[in-house]
Design an enzyme around this catalytic site. Structure first.
Site, PDB file in Angstrom:
ATOM      1  N   GLY A  73       0.829  -1.188   0.000  1.00  0.00           N
ATOM      2  CA  GLY A  73       0.000   0.000   0.000  1.00  0.00           C
ATOM      3  C   GLY A  73       0.871   1.247   0.000  1.00  0.00           C
ATOM      4  O   GLY A  73       2.099   1.196  -0.109  1.00  0.00           O
ATOM      5  N   GLY A  74       0.225   2.397   0.127  1.00  0.00           N
ATOM      6  CA  GLY A  74       0.964   3.639   0.219  1.00  0.00           C
ATOM      7  C   GLY A  74       1.399   4.178  -1.133  1.00  0.00           C
ATOM      8  O   GLY A  74       0.922   3.747  -2.183  1.00  0.00           O
ATOM      9  N   LYS A  75       2.331   5.129  -1.095  1.00  0.00           N
ATOM     10  CA  LYS A  75       2.729   5.837  -2.302  1.00  0.00           C
ATOM     11  C   LYS A  75       4.216   5.652  -2.573  1.00  0.00           C
ATOM     12  O   LYS A  75       4.782   4.619  -2.253  1.00  0.00           O
ATOM     13  CB  LYS A  75       2.325   7.307  -2.178  1.00  0.00           C
ATOM     14  CG  LYS A  75       0.795   7.473  -2.046  1.00  0.00           C
ATOM     15  CD  LYS A  75       0.342   8.835  -2.451  1.00  0.00           C
ATOM     16  CE  LYS A  75      -1.177   8.917  -2.469  1.00  0.00           C
ATOM     17  NZ  LYS A  75      -1.650  10.143  -3.145  1.00  0.00           N
ATOM     18  N   TRP A  78      11.806   6.472  -1.497  1.00  0.00           N
ATOM     19  CA  TRP A  78      13.160   6.162  -1.973  1.00  0.00           C
ATOM     20  C   TRP A  78      13.829   5.208  -1.010  1.00  0.00           C
ATOM     21  O   TRP A  78      13.625   5.280   0.208  1.00  0.00           O
ATOM     22  CB  TRP A  78      13.969   7.455  -2.064  1.00  0.00           C
ATOM     23  CG  TRP A  78      15.422   7.270  -2.442  1.00  0.00           C
ATOM     24  CD1 TRP A  78      15.946   7.228  -3.697  1.00  0.00           C
ATOM     25  CD2 TRP A  78      16.534   7.116  -1.548  1.00  0.00           C
ATOM     26  NE1 TRP A  78      17.310   7.042  -3.649  1.00  0.00           N
ATOM     27  CE2 TRP A  78      17.696   6.978  -2.329  1.00  0.00           C
ATOM     28  CE3 TRP A  78      16.648   7.072  -0.154  1.00  0.00           C
ATOM     29  CZ2 TRP A  78      18.964   6.793  -1.775  1.00  0.00           C
ATOM     30  CZ3 TRP A  78      17.902   6.889   0.407  1.00  0.00           C
ATOM     31  CH2 TRP A  78      19.043   6.760  -0.401  1.00  0.00           C
ATOM     32  N   ILE A 144       6.868   3.510   6.937  1.00  0.00           N
ATOM     33  CA  ILE A 144       6.341   2.148   7.060  1.00  0.00           C
ATOM     34  C   ILE A 144       5.277   1.939   5.994  1.00  0.00           C
ATOM     35  O   ILE A 144       4.382   2.769   5.824  1.00  0.00           O
ATOM     36  CB  ILE A 144       5.738   1.893   8.454  1.00  0.00           C
ATOM     37  CG1 ILE A 144       6.814   2.027   9.538  1.00  0.00           C
ATOM     38  CG2 ILE A 144       5.100   0.497   8.511  1.00  0.00           C
ATOM     39  CD1 ILE A 144       6.295   1.855  10.946  1.00  0.00           C
ATOM     40  N   PHE A 157       9.607  -1.398   6.837  1.00  0.00           N
ATOM     41  CA  PHE A 157       9.985  -0.048   7.256  1.00  0.00           C
ATOM     42  C   PHE A 157      11.340   0.345   6.678  1.00  0.00           C
ATOM     43  O   PHE A 157      12.143  -0.498   6.282  1.00  0.00           O
ATOM     44  CB  PHE A 157      10.036   0.052   8.788  1.00  0.00           C
ATOM     45  CG  PHE A 157      11.041  -0.859   9.441  1.00  0.00           C
ATOM     46  CD1 PHE A 157      12.362  -0.464   9.606  1.00  0.00           C
ATOM     47  CD2 PHE A 157      10.671  -2.115   9.907  1.00  0.00           C
ATOM     48  CE1 PHE A 157      13.296  -1.299  10.211  1.00  0.00           C
ATOM     49  CE2 PHE A 157      11.594  -2.958  10.519  1.00  0.00           C
ATOM     50  CZ  PHE A 157      12.910  -2.546  10.668  1.00  0.00           C
ATOM     51  N   CYS A 174       5.944   9.649  -0.005  1.00  0.00           N
ATOM     52  CA  CYS A 174       4.758   9.046   0.603  1.00  0.00           C
ATOM     53  C   CYS A 174       3.489   9.842   0.299  1.00  0.00           C
ATOM     54  O   CYS A 174       2.473   9.696   0.976  1.00  0.00           O
ATOM     55  CB  CYS A 174       4.931   8.895   2.109  1.00  0.00           C
ATOM     56  SG  CYS A 174       6.382   7.908   2.575  1.00  0.00           S
TER      57      CYS A 174
END
Length: 214
Positions: A73-75, A78, A144, A157, A174
Site C-alpha cells: 500500500g501507500g505511495k 526512496w 512504514i 519499514f 509518501c
C-alpha cells in the site's frame, strides 16, 4: 521465536528486485509453516518504489534512479545506501492484526532513535516515525508500508540513517506535501551506518515481538 536475516550492507547493498524476491520466498516459507517468522534487515541500491496509491504527478519527472511499482500500500518513496530497510515477515492474526504490528514497529523505532538522542514520535492518522522541527512541520525519519497475504506480512519499514536527502526532491515522499524528511545524521550531527542501526533494531524487535500478545 523468529529469525533475523541480514543479506547485505555497504559496500554491497542489495538490488531492490533481489531483495523483493527474497521477501517473497521467505513469505512463502513462513505462510506454509516451513520456517519461523523472519525479520530481514538490509541496505538497498538506490531505487524509488511506488505503492499502489502512487499518482503520476508524484513520480520523478526524469531520474537515472529506477522506479519500481510494488504490491504494498501507500505511495512512492526512496531506498538506497545509508538507509536501513527492514522486512518483518510475521503471522498477522497471531500478532493482533496489521495495525497493531505497524504501531508496534513505530514504537520500537522510536526507542531505537531515543538511544541515539533523537526524539521521534507518532502522528495520529499518519504512519511512520516523525521528528519535530524548530521552524517547520514535522519531518519523517522512518517510513512504514506493508502488505498482508495469506495472513503473513511483507514489505515493512525504512529508517533514514546517514544518506543525502536530495533523492526526495524529485518526488512527493509518501504522497505527503506538508512535511519533510530527515535522517539520524541530520538530527544529531553524527553518522549512523545501517549496519550499526540494524544491531539496535534487531534487539528492539526481539523485545517488541518475542512474546505473542494474548
Amino acid at each position: 521465536m523468529f529469525d533475523v536475516m541480514e543479506p547485505g550492507y555497504a559496500p554491497h547493498p542489495v538490488p531492490y528486485l533481489e531483495g523483493w524476491e527474497l521477501q517473497r520466498e521467505i513469505h512463502r516459507q513462513v505462510a506454509s509453516g516451513e520456517r519461523p517468522e523472519t525479520l530481514i534487515l538490509l541496505e538497498h541500491e538506490a531505487v524509488y518504489t511506488a505503492g499502489s496509491r502512487t499518482e503520476d504527478h508524484e513520480r520523478p519527472a526524469a531520474s537515472a534512479t529506477p522506479v519500481i511499482d510494488v504490491d504494498r500500500g501507500g505511495k512512492i518513496t526512496w531506498h538506497g545506501p545509508g538507509q536501513l530497510v527492514g522486512y518483518p515477515i510475521l503471522r498477522v492474526e497471531e500478532r493482533g492484526g496489521i495495525v497493531a504490528i505497524v504501531r508496534r514497529l513505530e514504537r520500537l523505532l522510536i526507542d531505537v532513535l531515543a538511544e541515539r538522542g533523537v526524539a521521534g514520535r507518532q502522528i495520529e492518522g499518519r504512519s511512520g516515525v516523525w521528528v519535530d522541527q524548530a521552524d517547520a512541520p514535522p519531518a519523517k525519519i522512518a517510513a512504514i508500508g506493508m502488505r498482508v497475504a495469506h495472513d503473513v506480512s511483507m514489505h515493512g519499514f525504512a529508517l533514514n540513517c546517514t544518506h543525502s536527502l536530495a533523492p526526495y526532491d524529485a518526488i512527493i515522499p509518501c504522497g505527503i506535501r506538508d512535511a519533510g524528511v530527515t535522517t539520524v545524521a541530520r538530527e544529531t550531527g553524527r553518522a549512523l551506518s545501517p549496519r550499526e542501526a540494524a544491531a539496535c533494531v534487531a534487539r528492539a524487535f526481539a523485545d517488541a515481538f518475542e512474546r505473542i500478545p494474548a
